[in-house]
Design a protein around this motif. Structure first.
Motif, short mmCIF file in Angstrom:
data_model
loop_
_atom_site.label_atom_id
_atom_site.label_comp_id
_atom_site.label_asym_id
_atom_site.label_seq_id
_atom_site.Cartn_x
_atom_site.Cartn_y
_atom_site.Cartn_z
N GLU A 44 -0.33 -3.60 9.58
CA GLU A 44 1.11 -3.42 9.55
C GLU A 44 1.47 -2.00 9.99
N ARG A 45 2.69 -1.85 10.48
CA ARG A 45 3.18 -0.52 10.83
C ARG A 45 3.35 0.29 9.55
N GLU A 46 2.92 1.56 9.58
CA GLU A 46 3.01 2.40 8.39
C GLU A 46 3.66 3.73 8.71
N LEU A 47 4.33 4.28 7.71
CA LEU A 47 4.94 5.60 7.85
C LEU A 47 3.85 6.67 7.84
N VAL A 48 3.94 7.58 8.78
CA VAL A 48 3.00 8.70 8.85
C VAL A 48 3.63 9.97 8.30
#
Length: 112
Positions: A44-48
């Motif tokens: 899944e797309r994750e906050l960096v």
């Protein structure tokens, strides 16, 4: 119209560095939070990292101490300095603006 254009991705060896840039247009950049997200294949797309209009920053635990987010309001640009890169950092990195716009992404591959 709002545009977010990422650049700076590429192939780098483990332990290396890259600097990503996101050039923004079409809105009042200085007033909005900007963030970097990433998405690896099958994940899944994750906050960096995020930087608020105040300059306050926050990071994912996995990148703390290695990545630095910054912004230049005069250039309408947000940056992500990535140091000590690891293979697990390989992903497409996306720029996001808090008025709900995404860039198209830039690919980062960390491999020997």
């Amino acid at each position: 119209q709002v545009q977010l254009v990422e650049s700076g991705g590429g192939l780098v060896q483990p332990g290396g560095s890259l600097r990503l840039s996101c050039a923004a247009s079409g809105f009042t950049f200085s007033r909005h939070a900007m963030s970097w997200h990433r998405q690896a294949p099958g994940k899944e797309r994750e906050l960096v990292a995020v930087i608020y209009s105040s300059g306050f920053t926050n990071y994912a635990d996995s990148v703390k101490g290695r990545f630095t987010i910054s912004r230049d309001n005069a250039k309408n640009t947000v940056y992500l300095q990535m140091n000590d890169l690891k293979p697990d950092d390989s992903a497409v990195y996306y720029c996001y603006c808090s008025i709900n716009y995404w860039g198209k992404g830039t690919l980062v591959t960390v491999s020997s």
